[in-house]
Design a protein around this motif. Sequence first.
Motif, short mmCIF file in Angstrom:
data_model
loop_
_atom_site.label_atom_id
_atom_site.label_comp_id
_atom_site.label_asym_id
_atom_site.label_seq_id
_atom_site.Cartn_x
_atom_site.Cartn_y
_atom_site.Cartn_z
N ILE A 243 53.86 49.43 49.33
CA ILE A 243 52.40 49.26 49.31
C ILE A 243 51.73 50.63 49.10
CG2 ILE A 243 50.38 48.56 50.66
CD1 ILE A 243 52.21 46.50 52.05
N GLY A 244 52.22 51.62 49.83
CA GLY A 244 51.61 52.95 49.75
C GLY A 244 51.62 53.50 48.34
N SER A 245 52.75 53.39 47.64
CA SER A 245 52.83 53.94 46.28
C SER A 245 51.92 53.16 45.33
CB SER A 245 54.27 53.94 45.78
OG SER A 245 54.78 52.63 45.70
N ALA A 246 51.83 51.83 45.55
CA ALA A 246 50.93 51.02 44.71
C ALA A 246 49.48 51.44 44.94
CB ALA A 246 51.11 49.54 45.05
N VAL A 247 49.13 51.69 46.19
CA VAL A 247 47.77 52.12 46.52
C VAL A 247 47.47 53.46 45.83
CG1 VAL A 247 46.34 52.99 48.43
CG2 VAL A 247 47.59 50.83 48.69
N CYS A 248 48.44 54.37 45.88
CA CYS A 248 48.25 55.69 45.23
C CYS A 248 48.01 55.53 43.73
CB CYS A 248 49.46 56.58 45.47
SG CYS A 248 49.60 57.14 47.17
N ARG A 249 48.82 54.68 43.09
CA ARG A 249 48.66 54.48 41.64
C ARG A 249 47.28 53.90 41.32
NH1 ARG A 249 54.30 53.72 42.03
NH2 ARG A 249 54.15 51.53 42.65
N TRP A 250 46.84 52.96 42.15
CA TRP A 250 45.54 52.33 41.91
C TRP A 250 44.40 53.34 42.12
CZ3 TRP A 250 40.87 51.33 44.19
CH2 TRP A 250 40.09 50.31 43.63
N LEU A 251 44.52 54.11 43.21
CA LEU A 251 43.47 55.10 43.49
C LEU A 251 43.35 56.10 42.35
CD1 LEU A 251 44.22 55.85 47.27
CD2 LEU A 251 42.22 54.62 46.37
N SER A 252 44.51 56.43 41.78
CA SER A 252 44.53 57.39 40.68
C SER A 252 44.00 56.78 39.38
CB SER A 252 45.98 57.86 40.52
OG SER A 252 46.18 58.37 39.23
N GLN A 253 44.54 55.59 39.04
CA GLN A 253 44.25 55.02 37.72
C GLN A 253 42.99 54.16 37.67
OE1 GLN A 253 47.76 53.15 35.95
NE2 GLN A 253 49.06 54.58 37.06
N ARG A 254 42.64 53.55 38.80
CA ARG A 254 41.49 52.64 38.76
C ARG A 254 40.25 53.23 39.44
NH1 ARG A 254 44.19 50.56 35.53
NH2 ARG A 254 44.90 48.40 35.38
N ALA A 255 40.46 54.07 40.43
CA ALA A 255 39.31 54.60 41.17
C ALA A 255 39.02 56.06 40.83
CB ALA A 255 39.55 54.46 42.68
N GLY A 256 39.89 56.67 40.07
CA GLY A 256 39.67 58.06 39.65
C GLY A 256 39.59 59.04 40.81
N VAL A 257 40.32 58.74 41.88
CA VAL A 257 40.28 59.62 43.05
C VAL A 257 40.86 60.98 42.68
CG1 VAL A 257 41.24 59.99 45.36
CG2 VAL A 257 40.32 57.75 44.74
N GLU A 258 40.10 62.04 42.94
CA GLU A 258 40.53 63.38 42.52
C GLU A 258 41.35 64.08 43.61
OE1 GLU A 258 36.80 65.22 41.61
OE2 GLU A 258 36.42 63.86 39.93
N LYS A 259 40.98 63.78 44.87
CA LYS A 259 41.65 64.50 45.96
C LYS A 259 42.48 63.51 46.77
CE LYS A 259 37.73 67.59 46.02
NZ LYS A 259 36.38 67.65 46.60
N LEU A 260 43.72 63.38 46.35
CA LEU A 260 44.62 62.42 46.98
C LEU A 260 45.58 63.17 47.90
CD1 LEU A 260 45.27 59.39 46.92
CD2 LEU A 260 46.72 59.81 44.94
N LEU A 261 45.56 62.84 49.17
CA LEU A 261 46.43 63.51 50.15
C LEU A 261 47.61 62.59 50.45
CD1 LEU A 261 43.58 64.65 52.60
CD2 LEU A 261 44.26 65.66 50.40
N LEU A 262 48.80 63.07 50.15
CA LEU A 262 49.99 62.21 50.25
C LEU A 262 50.79 62.56 51.51
CD1 LEU A 262 51.11 62.59 46.51
CD2 LEU A 262 49.74 60.74 47.50
N VAL A 263 50.98 61.58 52.36
CA VAL A 263 51.70 61.81 53.62
C VAL A 263 52.83 60.79 53.75
CG1 VAL A 263 51.51 61.94 56.15
CG2 VAL A 263 49.55 62.58 54.72
#
Lengths: 226, 341
Positions: free
Chosen positions: B167-187
């Motif tokens: 789920i986490g990796s899917a959320v990251c991909r969506w935040l990047s590709q669909r929401a254009g999130v610039e500052k993604l903190l990966l934990v």
Amino acid sequence: MEACLDYQSAVYKDAYSRINALVIEGEAQAVHNYEQLAELIPAEAETLRKLAAMENRHRAGFTACGRNLQVEPDMAFAKRFFQSLEDNFRVAADTGDLAACLVIQSLIIECFAIAAYNIYIPVADEFARRITENVVKDEYLHLNFGQEYLQRNFDQIKAGVERANAVNLPLVWQMLNGVTEDAQVLGMEREALVEDFMIGYGGALGEIGFSTREVMKMSSHGLRGV
Amino acid sequence: MFGLIGHLTDLAHAQEVAHDLGYDEYASQGLEFWCMAPPQAVDEISITSITGQVIHGTYIESCFLPEMLSGGKFKTASRKILNAMAHAQKQCLDITALGGFASIIFENFNLEKMTQVRDITLDLDRFTTGNTHTAYVICEQARRGASALGMDLARSQVAVIGATGDIGSAVCRWLSQRAGVEKLLLVARNQERLTNLQTQLGYGTLMTLEQALPVADVIIWVAALGQAMQVDPGILKTPCLIIDGGYPKNLQAAIQREGIYVLEGGIVEHALDINWKIKNFFRIANPTRRLFACFAESMLLEFEGLHTSYSWGRNQITPERMDEIGSLSRKHGFQPLGISS
């Protein structure tokens, strides 16, 4: 698990002498019980005698498993182990209590055998594994016979099945507790064995016609033997 | 017919439910009993789509309890899930969702290699983890929640705790590709997987939990395997939006501070009442309409006649699949749980 087992070790062979004896005795009882059932249900006599003959082949197969490991089965232990269930079957047969006979042989013993064999197969020595894999297929057929018969006659036998369950299921738990340590030595875990038995037994009761609630209530009788 | 494989929160919860269902013999039993208890089909469910279509399903209680994992009884936990799946297949359920820990256990202990359960060969096409729908719902909750709080998600610092999970990796991909999130903190705990994820995404800052929490505007907690979130509210920024996608969901009660908004992550609300009795045992508000998104995925697949393993395998969920399941979710009347819900 399998890699940790030394089939030739004294401790393994000692435990095997009792477990192997139980299986041989269980199959011998099954032969006797199916022959008795053939007399009680003449319309099914031919099928029941075939089942008895299959159980006799299983007995021979498991005897060969013990011989293969050069283990002398402790038949006196096995006789004592099965005594209560054997007595209950005899009384039921003598009084024409068909429901009790079928519960003991076709449900309890068959489900217990299926559970035990399925748990044993992954940890068995190669010789025993091949034999047990073939046996367990037969046991499903035997369970199916009992299920179908009881299902067809559900209304007449329902109360009798409930009574027989209440009397005999606690015995199975007591029997199980008596072999927990030996089974563990063979790599068979008690909780897995009980769970598999409950899945098979509960499933059979459900097929026969009991509701989920009734099955859960009936299954809980086993706990009285803990 | 669809199926749901679920479990209860803990031993005390299981005992309470057994008592409430009238099984006092079981209510008094300890963990050892639950380790031996067989799966049970305990409820028949019917649900109506806003399109008018009605479908039916079965809830299967796996008798798994989280204490089995915390006590190191991994073999028992695995057996519980496999037996529940075999039970679902025996009931001829066409598509069954693995709820709560069930899918995590299946994936973490490689149960796909153990598909022979007694005389049943598991047909994995009949099962879904429900993770695509859960990931979609969590992302929508983040998007809508941020908007409701006047935050610009694209310019917010968004921390994903448990980023390397399915789920986490899917959320990251969506935040990047669909929401254009610039500052993604990966934990995440596994640094190798975390670095791989960063490489795949092409960006993102690797952080420890302690580093990420004080700087995040949005925290998405999707860590698996018994890592319920524990946070000192005092260190968080305000405003801060937290999507609690962990299990059990304990944050709303734990964090009471002005400016911190906690959403139960991965929960959907249906437009119509759902006909099920088991709802009373989910520790969830308004359970007549609310349910876990993973469960809802099997309902969506049943509505659509998609009897296939929609979510399976680790890190296979794409934003396109999330869009697709999101569209089906809206079509049939499900909404992600929002701040004002």
